[in-house]
Design a protein around this motif. Structure first.
Motif, PDB file in Angstrom:
ATOM      1  N   ARG A  26      -0.951 -53.129  -8.872  1.00  0.00           N
ATOM      2  CA  ARG A  26      -0.519 -51.760  -8.562  1.00  0.00           C
ATOM      3  C   ARG A  26      -0.063 -51.032  -9.823  1.00  0.00           C
ATOM      4  NH1 ARG A  26       2.770 -53.145  -3.060  1.00  0.00           N
ATOM      5  NH2 ARG A  26       0.955 -53.172  -1.682  1.00  0.00           N
ATOM      6  N   ARG A  27       0.666 -51.728 -10.699  1.00  0.00           N
ATOM      7  CA  ARG A  27       1.125 -51.111 -11.944  1.00  0.00           C
ATOM      8  C   ARG A  27      -0.067 -50.743 -12.831  1.00  0.00           C
ATOM      9  NH1 ARG A  27       3.721 -54.375 -16.640  1.00  0.00           N
ATOM     10  NH2 ARG A  27       2.225 -55.724 -15.672  1.00  0.00           N
ATOM     11  N   ASN A  28      -1.072 -51.627 -12.911  1.00  0.00           N
ATOM     12  CA  ASN A  28      -2.248 -51.367 -13.739  1.00  0.00           C
ATOM     13  C   ASN A  28      -3.064 -50.200 -13.194  1.00  0.00           C
ATOM     14  OD1 ASN A  28      -1.475 -53.493 -15.325  1.00  0.00           O
ATOM     15  ND2 ASN A  28      -2.913 -54.932 -14.442  1.00  0.00           N
ATOM     16  N   VAL A  29      -3.221 -50.139 -11.886  1.00  0.00           N
ATOM     17  CA  VAL A  29      -3.961 -49.024 -11.289  1.00  0.00           C
ATOM     18  C   VAL A  29      -3.243 -47.713 -11.573  1.00  0.00           C
ATOM     19  CG1 VAL A  29      -4.625 -47.985  -9.089  1.00  0.00           C
ATOM     20  CG2 VAL A  29      -5.110 -50.386  -9.517  1.00  0.00           C
ATOM     21  N   ARG A  30      -1.923 -47.729 -11.456  1.00  0.00           N
ATOM     22  CA  ARG A  30      -1.139 -46.514 -11.722  1.00  0.00           C
ATOM     23  C   ARG A  30      -1.288 -46.089 -13.186  1.00  0.00           C
ATOM     24  NH1 ARG A  30       3.793 -48.323 -10.750  1.00  0.00           N
ATOM     25  NH2 ARG A  30       3.336 -48.432  -8.534  1.00  0.00           N
ATOM     26  N   ALA A  31      -1.230 -47.050 -14.107  1.00  0.00           N
ATOM     27  CA  ALA A  31      -1.349 -46.721 -15.534  1.00  0.00           C
ATOM     28  C   ALA A  31      -2.729 -46.175 -15.854  1.00  0.00           C
ATOM     29  CB  ALA A  31      -1.052 -47.952 -16.382  1.00  0.00           C
ATOM     30  N   LEU A  32      -3.768 -46.787 -15.288  1.00  0.00           N
ATOM     31  CA  LEU A  32      -5.123 -46.295 -15.545  1.00  0.00           C
ATOM     32  C   LEU A  32      -5.354 -44.928 -14.909  1.00  0.00           C
ATOM     33  CD1 LEU A  32      -7.144 -49.596 -15.117  1.00  0.00           C
ATOM     34  CD2 LEU A  32      -6.663 -48.379 -17.242  1.00  0.00           C
ATOM     35  N   LEU A  57      -0.965 -60.940 -14.886  1.00  0.00           N
ATOM     36  CA  LEU A  57      -1.683 -62.121 -14.439  1.00  0.00           C
ATOM     37  C   LEU A  57      -3.182 -61.867 -14.535  1.00  0.00           C
ATOM     38  CD1 LEU A  57       0.361 -63.131 -11.276  1.00  0.00           C
ATOM     39  CD2 LEU A  57       0.247 -64.331 -13.436  1.00  0.00           C
ATOM     40  N   PRO A  58      -3.971 -62.902 -14.789  1.00  0.00           N
ATOM     41  CA  PRO A  58      -5.427 -62.714 -14.895  1.00  0.00           C
ATOM     42  C   PRO A  58      -6.009 -62.133 -13.606  1.00  0.00           C
ATOM     43  CG  PRO A  58      -4.797 -64.877 -15.681  1.00  0.00           C
ATOM     44  CD  PRO A  58      -3.570 -64.267 -15.070  1.00  0.00           C
ATOM     45  N   GLY A  59      -6.887 -61.183 -13.772  1.00  0.00           N
ATOM     46  CA  GLY A  59      -7.561 -60.589 -12.633  1.00  0.00           C
ATOM     47  C   GLY A  59      -6.829 -59.446 -11.972  1.00  0.00           C
ATOM     48  N   ALA A  60      -5.697 -59.053 -12.502  1.00  0.00           N
ATOM     49  CA  ALA A  60      -4.933 -57.973 -11.883  1.00  0.00           C
ATOM     50  C   ALA A  60      -5.374 -56.622 -12.423  1.00  0.00           C
ATOM     51  CB  ALA A  60      -3.442 -58.181 -12.105  1.00  0.00           C
ATOM     52  N   MET A  61      -6.666 -56.393 -12.425  1.00  0.00           N
ATOM     53  CA  MET A  61      -7.247 -55.137 -12.884  1.00  0.00           C
ATOM     54  C   MET A  61      -8.207 -54.634 -11.814  1.00  0.00           C
ATOM     55  SD  MET A  61      -6.078 -54.360 -15.891  1.00  0.00           S
ATOM     56  CE  MET A  61      -7.241 -53.201 -16.546  1.00  0.00           C
ATOM     57  N   PRO A  62      -8.289 -53.354 -11.623  1.00  0.00           N
ATOM     58  CA  PRO A  62      -9.242 -52.830 -10.640  1.00  0.00           C
ATOM     59  C   PRO A  62     -10.678 -53.020 -11.132  1.00  0.00           C
ATOM     60  CG  PRO A  62      -8.139 -51.039 -11.790  1.00  0.00           C
ATOM     61  CD  PRO A  62      -7.495 -52.305 -12.247  1.00  0.00           C
ATOM     62  N   VAL A  63     -11.548 -53.501 -10.249  1.00  0.00           N
ATOM     63  CA  VAL A  63     -12.956 -53.700 -10.580  1.00  0.00           C
ATOM     64  C   VAL A  63     -13.803 -53.161  -9.432  1.00  0.00           C
ATOM     65  CG1 VAL A  63     -12.557 -55.718 -12.031  1.00  0.00           C
ATOM     66  CG2 VAL A  63     -12.984 -56.023  -9.611  1.00  0.00           C
ATOM     67  N   GLY A  64     -15.078 -53.008  -9.703  1.00  0.00           N
ATOM     68  CA  GLY A  64     -15.989 -52.504  -8.688  1.00  0.00           C
ATOM     69  C   GLY A  64     -16.518 -53.605  -7.785  1.00  0.00           C
ATOM     70  N   LEU A  65     -17.187 -53.210  -6.728  1.00  0.00           N
ATOM     71  CA  LEU A  65     -17.743 -54.146  -5.762  1.00  0.00           C
ATOM     72  C   LEU A  65     -18.787 -55.083  -6.385  1.00  0.00           C
ATOM     73  CD1 LEU A  65     -17.595 -55.042  -2.862  1.00  0.00           C
ATOM     74  CD2 LEU A  65     -19.310 -53.325  -2.305  1.00  0.00           C
ATOM     75  N   PRO A  66     -19.656 -54.625  -7.292  1.00  0.00           N
ATOM     76  CA  PRO A  66     -20.609 -55.562  -7.903  1.00  0.00           C
ATOM     77  C   PRO A  66     -19.916 -56.711  -8.656  1.00  0.00           C
ATOM     78  CG  PRO A  66     -21.303 -53.321  -8.314  1.00  0.00           C
ATOM     79  CD  PRO A  66     -19.950 -53.239  -7.704  1.00  0.00           C
ATOM     80  N   THR A  67     -18.809 -56.418  -9.293  1.00  0.00           N
ATOM     81  CA  THR A  67     -18.086 -57.466 -10.002  1.00  0.00           C
ATOM     82  C   THR A  67     -17.510 -58.483  -9.039  1.00  0.00           C
ATOM     83  OG1 THR A  67     -17.500 -55.841 -11.695  1.00  0.00           O
ATOM     84  CG2 THR A  67     -16.257 -57.883 -11.680  1.00  0.00           C
ATOM     85  N   VAL A  68     -17.001 -58.024  -7.921  1.00  0.00           N
ATOM     86  CA  VAL A  68     -16.478 -58.935  -6.901  1.00  0.00           C
ATOM     87  C   VAL A  68     -17.617 -59.785  -6.338  1.00  0.00           C
ATOM     88  CG1 VAL A  68     -15.372 -59.069  -4.639  1.00  0.00           C
ATOM     89  CG2 VAL A  68     -14.548 -57.423  -6.330  1.00  0.00           C
ATOM     90  N   GLY A  69     -18.770 -59.177  -6.120  1.00  0.00           N
ATOM     91  CA  GLY A  69     -19.928 -59.919  -5.614  1.00  0.00           C
ATOM     92  C   GLY A  69     -20.372 -61.011  -6.575  1.00  0.00           C
ATOM     93  N   ILE A  70     -20.390 -60.698  -7.859  1.00  0.00           N
ATOM     94  CA  ILE A  70     -20.761 -61.702  -8.872  1.00  0.00           C
ATOM     95  C   ILE A  70     -19.740 -62.832  -8.875  1.00  0.00           C
ATOM     96  CG2 ILE A  70     -20.958 -62.096 -11.358  1.00  0.00           C
ATOM     97  CD1 ILE A  70     -22.147 -59.241 -11.532  1.00  0.00           C
ATOM     98  N   ALA A  71     -18.474 -62.517  -8.754  1.00  0.00           N
ATOM     99  CA  ALA A  71     -17.432 -63.542  -8.740  1.00  0.00           C
ATOM    100  C   ALA A  71     -17.571 -64.449  -7.513  1.00  0.00           C
ATOM    101  CB  ALA A  71     -16.054 -62.903  -8.771  1.00  0.00           C
ATOM    102  N   VAL A  72     -17.885 -63.871  -6.360  1.00  0.00           N
ATOM    103  CA  VAL A  72     -18.036 -64.664  -5.146  1.00  0.00           C
ATOM    104  C   VAL A  72     -19.255 -65.579  -5.253  1.00  0.00           C
ATOM    105  CG1 VAL A  72     -18.575 -64.523  -2.670  1.00  0.00           C
ATOM    106  CG2 VAL A  72     -16.819 -63.066  -3.656  1.00  0.00           C
ATOM    107  N   VAL A  73     -20.365 -65.041  -5.723  1.00  0.00           N
ATOM    108  CA  VAL A  73     -21.586 -65.865  -5.882  1.00  0.00           C
ATOM    109  C   VAL A  73     -21.334 -66.964  -6.906  1.00  0.00           C
ATOM    110  CG1 VAL A  73     -23.974 -65.816  -6.713  1.00  0.00           C
ATOM    111  CG2 VAL A  73     -23.164 -64.072  -5.130  1.00  0.00           C
ATOM    112  N   GLY A  74     -20.653 -66.647  -7.998  1.00  0.00           N
ATOM    113  CA  GLY A  74     -20.344 -67.660  -9.001  1.00  0.00           C
ATOM    114  C   GLY A  74     -19.440 -68.747  -8.457  1.00  0.00           C
TER     115      GLY A  74
END
Length: 76
Positions: A26-32, A57-74
């Motif tokens: 939430r803090r990172n989204v607000r800053a961006l 913490l690692p991964g606490a950044m907003p990303v798009g749906l394609p990135t989430v899809g790649i992470a799930v497939v990986g």
């Protein structure tokens, strides 16, 4: 379930880390979002992204749906 206190402690620990991660996210989204509203130059945006990544913490950044899809497939 031979060790109920172990499972209770592990669940509490996972919940705590999820709470910390969500606060960082939430803090990172607000800053961006603030940086986008200020329309900062690219160099300032890159510097801001590096500063955000240093103390979260690692991964606490907003990303798009394609990135989430790649992470799930990986992961699968």
């Amino acid at each position: 379930m031979d060790e109920p206190f172990f499972y209770l402690g592990a669940t509490a620990l996972v919940g705590y880390f999820c709470w910390i991660w969500l606060a960082d996210y939430r803090r990172n989204v607000r800053a961006l979002a603030d940086a986008a509203l200020d329309q900062k130059p690219v160099a300032d945006a890159i510097r801001l992204a590096r500063q955000i990544g240093e103390d979260t913490l690692p991964g606490a950044m907003p990303v798009g749906l394609p990135t989430v899809g790649i992470a799930v497939v990986g992961t699968l």
